[in-house]
Design an enzyme around this catalytic site. Structure first.
Site, PDB file in Angstrom:
ATOM      1  N   PRO A 140       0.334   4.150  -2.362  1.00  0.00           N
ATOM      2  CG  PRO A 140      -0.555   6.045  -3.430  1.00  0.00           C
ATOM      3  CD  PRO A 140       0.413   5.625  -2.350  1.00  0.00           C
ATOM      4  CB  THR A 141       3.122   4.092  -6.506  1.00  0.00           C
ATOM      5  OG1 THR A 141       4.173   3.684  -5.638  1.00  0.00           O
ATOM      6  CG2 THR A 141       2.816   5.561  -6.288  1.00  0.00           C
ATOM      7  CB  CYS A 142       2.414  -0.378  -9.350  1.00  0.00           C
ATOM      8  SG  CYS A 142       0.629  -0.320  -9.430  1.00  0.00           S
ATOM      9  CG  ASP A 143       8.662   1.558  -6.885  1.00  0.00           C
ATOM     10  OD1 ASP A 143       9.234   0.885  -5.995  1.00  0.00           O
ATOM     11  OD2 ASP A 143       9.272   2.166  -7.772  1.00  0.00           O
ATOM     12  CG  ASN A 180       2.368   4.247 -10.225  1.00  0.00           C
ATOM     13  OD1 ASN A 180       1.965   3.298  -9.566  1.00  0.00           O
ATOM     14  ND2 ASN A 180       3.476   4.168 -10.918  1.00  0.00           N
TER      15      ASN A 180
END
Ligand SMILES: *Cc1c(COP(=O)(O)O)cnc(C)c1O
Length: 376
Positions: free
Chosen positions: A322-325, A366
């Site tokens: 789910p993270t923006c990485d 995050n």
């Protein structure tokens, strides 16, 4: 998934993502391993899952413990382990940690270098020490490479030196890599250790212990050999190389003890495509690389999934966290397929995730909280 875990997920439906782990299965795995290798002494590799209910159950079963840090030593003692049943198995230790562990009664330590040996001589005088040697990691899905262990010739010199420094030169250890799928890896390593025992005996140092490390695999997507196959191969190699002069045998299972006892329950956050006619769907979960699934790096460990739509038509997917990485993508190249009916809000389970998950979760990357844990 064990019936107890399934019942907990059904009746309690805990918030996701979480790990639900059946401690009875831990006990069963411990007993299966003892049955497969009755002559071996089990030192549970605490790092695989250091949760107190697991440590307490294993203490009750008479297990010993392989600790990688002072904090793990202390967790074992807090769970009721005797200090004499703890091996400080990391070859890289702060001297202050050695001193504190020794003061607490720990008397068995690993090393793989002269500098570490000297720390032990200073801060753990008289302790039993064992040298870790480098061995092949072929066949391991999560190899440990060259970070730990030394060449065999150096191990010989260091064990001689250990005695001269007032330590007890106790034995030799190796680790064939985690999730090791080939029994031959142990057989080859045992042959090398036996030669070292002979060389050292000629130099007047009589070792008493072989530590076979961990590596015993868990079934994920692929079949793996049974633990009895590992037991037979290992005991066969020990008998072949040591004959009637069998040394003490130590094993340090981590993954095998806890892996298939646990299930991660997660939620599908989004199912999307990168183009309207793209056959590959992206499935984003509420757990990813930073939520504990670190062993998906390089798609090394391939977890099996359960969904509410299993058995219905499926299609290819890329599975991501789910993270923006962008490194938080779990599986892109491993030909995963999930049901076409899968949608946002569905709960999915990642099977056999009891090892190397909870402690790999980041603090709050995050803003996502570390993985919740339920021991049943
Ligand atoms: C990680 C580790 C283990 C446990 O390995 P598994 O593959 O989980 O069985 C055992 N011994 C040492 C020294 C380790 O570093």
């Amino acid at each position: 998934m064990t019936p107890k875990v399934a019942a907990y997920l059904r009746d309690v439906a805990p918030a996701t993502p979480c790990l639900v782990l059946d401690v009875d299965r831990v006990e069963q795995n411990y007993r299966r391993l003892m049955a497969a290798m009755p002559l071996a002494r089990v030192y549970y590799a605490v790092k695989a899952n250091p949760a107190t209910p697991i440590l307490e159950r294993l203490v009750g079963l008479g297990s010993s413990f392989d600790a990688a840090s002072l904090e793990e030593v202390q967790a074992c003692i807090a769970a009721g382990a005797r200090a004499e049943a703890i091996s400080f198995g990391n070859t890289v230790k702060k001297e202050s940690a050695i001193r504190t562990a020794y003061a607490a009664g720990v008397r068995m330590f690993a090393f793989d270098s002269e500098a570490e040996l000297k720390k032990l001589a200073r801060s753990a005088p008289g302790a039993r020490v064992y040298c870790r040697i480098l061995v092949g990691n072929d066949g391991a899905e999560w190899p440990l490479s060259r970070k730990f262990g030394c060449e065999i010739g150096m191990a010989k010199d260091l064990m001689v030196q250990a005695g001269e420094l007032g330590l007890d030169p106790y034995g030799i250890s190796f680790h064939v890599g985690s999730q090791q799928t080939k029994t031959a890896a142990y057989e080859v390593a045992i042959g090398r250790v036996a030669m070292l025992f002979t060389d050292l005996a000629e130099a007047g140092v009589n070792l008493r212990m072989v530590n076979l490390g961990g590596g015993y695999p868990v079934r994920y997507r692929q079949e793996v050999p049974e633990i009895d196959d590992f037991g037979a191969a290992i005991m066969g190699a020990m008998a072949e190389h040591f004959g009637n002069a069998l040394p003490e045998i130590v094993i340090e299972p981590g993954r095998f003890i806890v892996g298939d006892a646990g299930v991660v329950s997660a939620e599908v956050v989004l199912v999307s495509r990168k183009a309207k006619d793209d056959p590959v769907r992206w499935v984003y979960l509420d757990i990813g690389r930073f939520g504990g699934l670190a062993e998906t790096e390089g798609e090394a460990i391939k977890y099996a999934f359960r969904t509410p739509h299993d058995g219905a038509a499926d299609g290819p997917v890329t599975i991501a966290g789910p993270t923006c990485d962008s490194t938080d993508t779990l599986y892109e190249k491993s030909n995963y397929r999930l049901p076409l009916a899968l949608e946002s809000g569905d709960r999915v389970e990642l099977l056999s995730t009891g090892a190397y998950v909870t402690t790999y979760a980041s603090q709050a990357f995050n803003g996502f909280r570390p993985l919740a844990e339920h021991y049943v």
